[in-house]
Motif scaffolding. Structure first.
Motif, PDB file in Angstrom:
ATOM      1  N   SER A   6      48.938  46.954  36.961  1.00 48.34           N
ATOM      2  CA  SER A   6      50.295  46.976  37.318  1.00 48.34           C
ATOM      3  C   SER A   6      50.200  48.184  38.245  1.00 48.34           C
ATOM      4  O   SER A   6      50.426  49.082  38.669  1.00 48.34           O
ATOM      5  CB  SER A   6      51.037  47.093  36.355  1.00 48.34           C
ATOM      6  OG  SER A   6      50.642  48.116  35.232  1.00 48.34           O
TER       7      SER A   6
ATOM      8  N   VAL B  30      56.051  33.552  32.738  1.00 46.75           N
ATOM      9  CA  VAL B  30      56.202  34.829  31.926  1.00 46.75           C
ATOM     10  C   VAL B  30      57.058  35.617  31.579  1.00 46.75           C
ATOM     11  O   VAL B  30      56.819  35.945  30.870  1.00 46.75           O
ATOM     12  CB  VAL B  30      55.000  34.455  30.585  1.00 46.75           C
ATOM     13  CG1 VAL B  30      53.939  33.248  31.156  1.00 46.75           C
ATOM     14  CG2 VAL B  30      53.918  35.666  32.300  1.00 46.75           C
TER      15      VAL B  30
ATOM     16  N   GLY C 124      44.667  50.797  35.967  1.00 45.54           N
ATOM     17  CA  GLY C 124      44.818  48.836  35.735  1.00 45.54           C
ATOM     18  C   GLY C 124      45.663  47.600  36.782  1.00 45.54           C
ATOM     19  O   GLY C 124      46.379  48.572  37.924  1.00 45.54           O
TER      20      GLY C 124
ATOM     21  N   PRO D 117      53.151  45.761  32.667  1.00 43.70           N
ATOM     22  CA  PRO D 117      52.301  43.925  32.223  1.00 43.70           C
ATOM     23  C   PRO D 117      52.764  43.753  31.762  1.00 43.70           C
ATOM     24  O   PRO D 117      54.155  44.278  31.212  1.00 43.70           O
ATOM     25  CB  PRO D 117      50.811  45.175  31.362  1.00 43.70           C
ATOM     26  CG  PRO D 117      51.661  46.032  31.078  1.00 43.70           C
ATOM     27  CD  PRO D 117      52.619  46.531  31.833  1.00 43.70           C
ATOM     28  N   ILE D 118      52.977  42.240  32.059  1.00 45.54           N
ATOM     29  CA  ILE D 118      54.149  41.733  31.419  1.00 45.54           C
ATOM     30  C   ILE D 118      53.644  41.303  29.716  1.00 45.54           C
ATOM     31  O   ILE D 118      51.703  41.402  29.213  1.00 45.54           O
ATOM     32  CB  ILE D 118      53.954  39.971  31.617  1.00 45.54           C
ATOM     33  CG1 ILE D 118      54.495  40.173  33.131  1.00 45.54           C
ATOM     34  CG2 ILE D 118      54.419  39.220  30.096  1.00 45.54           C
ATOM     35  CD1 ILE D 118      56.294  40.125  32.171  1.00 45.54           C
ATOM     36  N   TYR D 119      53.811  41.607  28.292  1.00 44.14           N
ATOM     37  CA  TYR D 119      53.276  41.506  27.288  1.00 44.14           C
ATOM     38  C   TYR D 119      54.279  40.636  26.379  1.00 44.14           C
ATOM     39  O   TYR D 119      55.784  41.072  25.936  1.00 44.14           O
ATOM     40  CB  TYR D 119      53.600  43.062  26.585  1.00 44.14           C
ATOM     41  CG  TYR D 119      52.512  44.451  26.584  1.00 44.14           C
ATOM     42  CD1 TYR D 119      51.645  43.842  27.764  1.00 44.14           C
ATOM     43  CD2 TYR D 119      52.025  45.542  26.676  1.00 44.14           C
ATOM     44  CE1 TYR D 119      49.919  44.688  27.764  1.00 44.14           C
ATOM     45  CE2 TYR D 119      51.624  46.495  27.148  1.00 44.14           C
ATOM     46  CZ  TYR D 119      50.586  46.015  27.116  1.00 44.14           C
ATOM     47  OH  TYR D 119      49.445  47.124  27.740  1.00 44.14           O
TER      48      TYR D 119
ATOM     49  N   ALA E 240      49.524  35.109  33.167  1.00 45.23           N
ATOM     50  CA  ALA E 240      49.803  33.230  33.277  1.00 45.23           C
ATOM     51  C   ALA E 240      50.530  33.176  34.450  1.00 45.23           C
ATOM     52  O   ALA E 240      50.439  33.889  35.645  1.00 45.23           O
ATOM     53  CB  ALA E 240      50.301  32.627  32.102  1.00 45.23           C
TER      54      ALA E 240
ATOM     55  N   PHE F 213      55.752  38.156  27.210  1.00 43.24           N
ATOM     56  CA  PHE F 213      57.164  38.030  27.266  1.00 43.24           C
ATOM     57  C   PHE F 213      58.547  38.767  28.381  1.00 43.24           C
ATOM     58  O   PHE F 213      59.383  38.672  27.838  1.00 43.24           O
ATOM     59  CB  PHE F 213      57.830  36.503  26.827  1.00 43.24           C
ATOM     60  CG  PHE F 213      57.010  35.475  26.417  1.00 43.24           C
ATOM     61  CD1 PHE F 213      56.350  34.849  27.493  1.00 43.24           C
ATOM     62  CD2 PHE F 213      56.199  35.825  24.625  1.00 43.24           C
ATOM     63  CE1 PHE F 213      55.515  33.473  27.414  1.00 43.24           C
ATOM     64  CE2 PHE F 213      55.212  34.743  24.981  1.00 43.24           C
ATOM     65  CZ  PHE F 213      54.740  33.477  26.028  1.00 43.24           C
TER      66      PHE F 213
ATOM     67  N   CYS G 291      50.818  39.567  35.249  1.00 41.37           N
ATOM     68  CA  CYS G 291      51.020  38.863  33.934  1.00 41.37           C
ATOM     69  C   CYS G 291      49.673  38.347  34.212  1.00 41.37           C
ATOM     70  O   CYS G 291      48.807  37.541  35.445  1.00 41.37           O
ATOM     71  CB  CYS G 291      51.979  38.390  33.759  1.00 41.37           C
ATOM     72  SG  CYS G 291      52.758  37.431  35.018  1.00 41.37           S
TER      73      CYS G 291
ATOM     74  N   VAL H 155      45.900  37.923  36.470  1.00 41.74           N
ATOM     75  CA  VAL H 155      45.287  38.335  36.472  1.00 41.74           C
ATOM     76  C   VAL H 155      44.917  39.396  35.086  1.00 41.74           C
ATOM     77  O   VAL H 155      46.563  39.325  34.791  1.00 41.74           O
ATOM     78  CB  VAL H 155      45.887  40.203  37.488  1.00 41.74           C
ATOM     79  CG1 VAL H 155      45.309  39.692  38.852  1.00 41.74           C
ATOM     80  CG2 VAL H 155      47.143  40.001  36.953  1.00 41.74           C
TER      81      VAL H 155
ATOM     82  N   SER I 254      51.837  50.957  32.581  1.00 45.66           N
ATOM     83  CA  SER I 254      51.017  50.350  31.657  1.00 45.66           C
ATOM     84  C   SER I 254      49.797  51.312  31.471  1.00 45.66           C
ATOM     85  O   SER I 254      49.723  52.284  31.342  1.00 45.66           O
ATOM     86  CB  SER I 254      49.810  49.712  32.285  1.00 45.66           C
ATOM     87  OG  SER I 254      48.148  48.973  31.475  1.00 45.66           O
TER      88      SER I 254
HETATM   89  C1  LIG Z   1      49.764  43.105  24.094  1.00 46.76           C
HETATM   90  C2  LIG Z   1      49.234  42.183  25.399  1.00 46.76           C
HETATM   91  C3  LIG Z   1      50.507  41.332  25.309  1.00 46.76           C
HETATM   92  C4  LIG Z   1      50.291  40.275  26.317  1.00 46.76           C
HETATM   93  N1  LIG Z   1      50.829  39.499  27.098  1.00 46.76           N
HETATM   94  C5  LIG Z   1      51.125  38.705  27.618  1.00 46.76           C
HETATM   95  C6  LIG Z   1      52.222  37.478  28.020  1.00 46.76           C
HETATM   96  O1  LIG Z   1      52.691  36.952  27.075  1.00 46.76           O
HETATM   97  N2  LIG Z   1      51.999  36.469  29.237  1.00 46.76           N
HETATM   98  C7  LIG Z   1      50.329  36.942  30.260  1.00 46.76           C
HETATM   99  O2  LIG Z   1      50.842  36.010  30.723  1.00 46.76           O
HETATM  100  N3  LIG Z   1      50.183  37.827  29.636  1.00 46.76           N
HETATM  101  C8  LIG Z   1      50.012  38.320  28.878  1.00 46.76           C
HETATM  102  N4  LIG Z   1      49.257  39.852  28.822  1.00 46.76           N
HETATM  103  C9  LIG Z   1      47.841  39.898  30.129  1.00 46.76           C
HETATM  104  C10 LIG Z   1      48.810  41.027  30.768  1.00 46.76           C
HETATM  105  O3  LIG Z   1      49.649  41.021  31.683  1.00 46.76           O
HETATM  106  C11 LIG Z   1      47.948  41.611  32.090  1.00 46.76           C
HETATM  107  O4  LIG Z   1      46.550  41.596  31.624  1.00 46.76           O
HETATM  108  C12 LIG Z   1      48.177  42.751  32.729  1.00 46.76           C
HETATM  109  O5  LIG Z   1      47.346  41.941  34.209  1.00 46.76           O
HETATM  110  C13 LIG Z   1      48.010  44.158  32.424  1.00 46.76           C
HETATM  111  O6  LIG Z   1      48.231  44.413  33.728  1.00 46.76           O
HETATM  112  P1  LIG Z   1      47.117  46.613  33.821  1.00 46.76           P
HETATM  113  O7  LIG Z   1      46.426  46.267  34.128  1.00 46.76           O
HETATM  114  O8  LIG Z   1      48.411  47.395  33.747  1.00 46.76           O
HETATM  115  O9  LIG Z   1      47.513  47.137  32.105  1.00 46.76           O
HETATM  116  C14 LIG Z   1      49.191  40.998  27.348  1.00 46.76           C
HETATM  117  C15 LIG Z   1      48.078  41.979  27.704  1.00 46.76           C
HETATM  118  C16 LIG Z   1      48.301  42.240  26.412  1.00 46.76           C
HETATM  119  C17 LIG Z   1      47.668  43.594  26.023  1.00 46.76           C
END
Ligand SMILES: Cc1cc2nc3c(=O)[nH]c(=O)nc-3n(C[C@H](O)[C@H](O)[C@H](O)COP(=O)(O)O)c2cc1C
Length: 178
Positions: free
Chosen positions: A18, A128, A16, A87-89, A124, A91, A122, A156, A11
């Motif tokens: 992850s 996903v 954050g 993180p999931i971005y 959701a 899907f 993620c 989250v 990430s």
């Molecule tokens: C570009 C982008 C795309 C994302 N797409 C999804 C998604 O498809 N499904 C989901 O549940 N969360 C999605 N998220 C939310 C992140 O997965 C979530 O905030 C995650 O906890 C971030 O982890 P981090 O704090 O390690 O960056 C997205 C966030 C970003 C910035």
């Protein structure tokens, strides 16, 4: 003998969700008497694979691109286990992690990894994360290491929101098995 676990935290948000999962897992690894190397790959200069085949046709595993992927290879050489964290971005895993994964193409048949794990976060529900899980399982098969577990923290969103969740304990316990 002590083992070394390479953690690829992907990430861009250091600290954050992850990344905090990585830290819990690392505590578990260390509690079991093993070592960790953590790389923040989103903050490294890693270019995409060019598909030039130089690594397979000319150099026996050395990539034509000289960048921070060299640090990943150096860490891999010392490691028995690999942890992919993302993180999931939209899907899938982060683009930052996928850059590293594609560059493994140069030497994926020559890695000496025994075990691995996947950490995902993620906003959701867990569905996903399907494609990231499939990708990871196929990588484990292809690179010849045993999957020790996948953790997906759901619901989250904001950085650090994971800190009150019991999933951190799951990551700690997974770390003890690597
Ligand atoms: C570009 C982008 C795309 C994302 N797409 C999804 C998604 O498809 N499904 C989901 O549940 N969360 C999605 N998220 C939310 C992140 O997965 C979530 O905030 C995650 O906890 C971030 O982890 P981090 O704090 O390690 O960056 C997205 C966030 C970003 C910035």
């Amino acid at each position: 003998m002590s083992r070394t676990v390479l953690i690829l935290s992907s990430s861009p948000r250091i600290g954050g969700n992850s990344d905090l999962l990585c830290d819990s897992l690392a505590s578990g690894v260390e509690a079991a008497g093993n070592k960790t190397i953590k790389l923040h790959v989103a903050h490294m200069n890693i270019a995409p694979c060019k598909a030039c085949e130089y690594c397979h046709e000319k150099s026996k595993g050395v990539c034509v691109i000289q960048d921070d992927m060299d640090q990943v290879w150096a860490a891999l050489e010392q490691s028995d286990s690999i942890v992919f964290a993302s993180p999931i971005y939209f899907f899938g895993c982060s683009a930052q992690l996928k850059l590293v994964i594609d560059r493994l193409y140069a030497r994926y048949e020559k890695m000496n990894l025994q075990t691995g794990a996947l950490l995902l976060t993620c906003a959701a529900d867990e569905d996903v994360a399907e494609s990231a899980k499939i990708m990871y399982r196929k990588i484990a098969e292809c690179c010849g290491f045993q999957d020790k577990g996948i953790i997906c923290a759901t619901d989250v969103w904001a950085a650090g929101e994971i800190s009150e969740k019991s999933v951190l304990r799951e990551a700690y316990n997974l770390g003890k098995t690597l």
